[in-house]
Design an enzyme around this catalytic site. Structure first.
Site, mmCIF file in Angstrom:
data_model
loop_
_atom_site.group_PDB
_atom_site.id
_atom_site.type_symbol
_atom_site.label_atom_id
_atom_site.label_comp_id
_atom_site.label_asym_id
_atom_site.label_seq_id
_atom_site.Cartn_x
_atom_site.Cartn_y
_atom_site.Cartn_z
ATOM 1 C CG HIS A 10 6.282 25.169 26.779
ATOM 2 N ND1 HIS A 10 7.259 24.747 27.621
ATOM 3 C CD2 HIS A 10 5.357 24.194 26.753
ATOM 4 C CE1 HIS A 10 6.942 23.563 28.091
ATOM 5 N NE2 HIS A 10 5.801 23.198 27.567
ATOM 6 C CG HIS B 19 -0.924 15.971 28.245
ATOM 7 N ND1 HIS B 19 -1.431 16.739 29.269
ATOM 8 C CD2 HIS B 19 0.318 16.466 27.987
ATOM 9 C CE1 HIS B 19 -0.535 17.649 29.606
ATOM 10 N NE2 HIS B 19 0.529 17.516 28.848
ATOM 11 C CD GLU C 117 1.926 21.333 27.655
ATOM 12 O OE1 GLU C 117 2.272 20.308 28.259
ATOM 13 O OE2 GLU C 117 2.570 22.401 27.688
ATOM 14 C CG ASP D 47 2.615 19.171 23.273
ATOM 15 O OD1 ASP D 47 1.708 19.471 24.058
ATOM 16 O OD2 ASP D 47 3.642 18.572 23.620
ATOM 17 C CG HIS E 122 4.117 17.731 32.319
ATOM 18 N ND1 HIS E 122 4.385 19.056 32.155
ATOM 19 C CD2 HIS E 122 3.491 17.335 31.214
ATOM 20 C CE1 HIS E 122 3.988 19.451 30.944
ATOM 21 N NE2 HIS E 122 3.453 18.412 30.358
ATOM 22 C CG ASP F 265 4.021 15.320 27.828
ATOM 23 O OD1 ASP F 265 4.361 15.366 26.639
ATOM 24 O OD2 ASP F 265 3.266 16.155 28.353
ATOM 25 C CE1 TYR G 86 9.628 15.562 26.660
ATOM 26 C CE2 TYR G 86 9.328 14.372 28.707
ATOM 27 C CZ TYR G 86 8.804 14.962 27.580
ATOM 28 O OH TYR G 86 7.455 14.964 27.378
ATOM 29 C CG HIS H 56 7.163 14.991 23.168
ATOM 30 N ND1 HIS H 56 6.789 15.914 22.212
ATOM 31 C CD2 HIS H 56 6.395 15.244 24.251
ATOM 32 C CE1 HIS H 56 5.851 16.694 22.709
ATOM 33 N NE2 HIS H 56 5.585 16.310 23.940
#
Ligand code: FEO
Length: 403
Positions: free
Chosen positions: A27, A81, A83, A85, A151, A170, A196, A229
């Protein structure tokens, strides 16, 4: 040959994620080393899937799960989470395991309900959990930890108490694509974790400090951290937690970072002279051309620099388009405690420096000294002035470095 082999990371706990070798843009954040979406399967009397992967990779994750169990046997899906992904394959898993219960934080429930209306969210068996809630799998116990603003507001983590294994989502991640899975198997992992942090967690230092205190209060002392990740931490767990504290505190060294773009080389000449002046004062100096360097790495360079100089040529009576984009990115990430110096060049009419000053002012960023702009090209007296400014910036960096 075992296609789509999972990896057992602890007894009965498997990595079933995917590596996104061709990811170059997450993104908008450059990921030159690629990335991964990590999901994990915990096998016990009850079977839990910790997070899923980005939807286009769902099939690969399911193949990996199928090497261990029939996916229909999944009892619990932990959604740490919202988000996409991590959550956009939940509906695919639920097609195979329709009776699986989904667990999420309160804000997670809100986010999932908004995102996945068309994927049948109303029929999901969604269970809201909060910090300290536990879920027994049989031999093992999952404990949930809300990691608010690490986050996103919904962010949550899951701790396997018996294994001292933290699924951190994350937090503690890195964007790298590798066939290796552990920190002791790859080089430069702390550098990647820093890039990151600089691009994902930088605005949330205060929350990171509170979160680490919260772990202590919950008696969570992980011996393994498995993020969503990148690689898994098993050799440098305390080191990465200490490093997170340093980043969260905004630790800086005597360093001047010079960031610029240029049209016909005048702003670049100014940048080079500022670098030379700062270097002569004996501090670390880094130079980043905005169109020749990843902004994600530039943000990592900025983290430990107390002083940042930013230069822009004037174009169409305003700052250069890359400067505008970068300043939008920078002010959004809002690093604390920096001092800035703005410089630039113009031909017929100025505007770049003024435009940057306005953005700095509205972001409440502190300027180290009065900005400098030159008309057309820098002559020797301008270059000398730039070197003197570089020297002064280095002195300010020495005075303001906090480590
Ligand atoms: Fe990896 Fe906030 O998603």
């Amino acid at each position: 040959m075992d296609d789509y082999k999972p990896l057992e990371i602890a007894k009965g706990i498997y990595w079933v994620g995917v590596v996104d070798w061709n990811l170059r843009d997450f993104h908008g954040y450059e990921t030159p080393k690629g990335g991964s979406y990590n999901s994990y399967l915990v096998i016990d009397e009850k079977i839990a899937l910790i997070d899923t992967v980005k939807a286009p990779f769902a099939g690969e994750m399911i193949k990996r799960i199928s090497q261990i169990i029939d996916p229909s046997k999944i009892d619990y899906i932990i959604s740490n989470h919202v988000e996409m992904d991590h959550s956009s394959s939940i509906s695919r898993v639920l097609e195979l395991a329709p009776n699986a219960k989904v667990f999420a934080s309160s804000k997670g429930q809100t986010g999932l309900s908004e995102y996945y209306k068309e994927e049948g969210f109303d029929n999901w068996d969604l269970n809201v959990v909060k910090t300290g809630d536990e879920l027994s799998l049989g031999e093992r116990t999952l404990m949930f930890i809300e990691a608010t603003m690490l986050h996103w507001p919904d962010s949550m983590q899951t701790y396997v108490k018996e294994d001292k294994l933290l699924f951190s989502n994350d937090a503690f991640g890195q964007h790298i694509a590798t066939s290796k899975r552990f920190d002791d198997e790859v080089d430069d992992v702390m550098e990647d974790a820093g890039i990151y942090y600089a691009n994902i967690l930088l605005p949330f230092g205060g929350q990171v400090l509170k979160y680490i205190e919260k772990l202590k209060g919950l008696e969570v002392h992980p011996e393994m951290i498995a993020p969503a990740h990148g690689i898994i931490w098993r050799d440098n767990v305390s080191k990465v937690m200490t490093q997170y504290l340093k980043w969260a505190h905004g630790e800086t060294v005597p360093k001047v970072l010079v960031i610029y773009d240029t049209m016909w080389g005048s702003t670049e000449k100014m940048a080079m002279e500022i670098v030379e002046g700062a270097r002569s004062a004996g501090v670390e100096v880094r130079l980043r051309h905005l169109r020749k360097n990843d902004w994600s790495m530039t943000m990592k360079e900025l983290m430990d620099a107390p002083v940042v100089a930013i230069g822009s040529p004037t174009m169409n009576n305003g700052m250069f388009f890359t400067n505008a984009g970068f300043l939008t990115y920078l002010t959004g990430l809002h690093p604390k405690g920096k001092k800035y110096f703005l410089f630039g060049s113009y031909g017929w009419g100025g505007g770049a420096v003024k435009g940057m000053e306005k953005m700095m002012e509205s972001a409440k960023f502190e300027l180290a000294m009065e900005s400098m702009q030159i008309k057309f090209r820098p002559y020797e007296e301008d270059k000398k002035a730039c070197r003197e400014i570089g020297y002064k910036l280095a002195e300010i960096a020495k005075d303001n470095a906090n480590s």
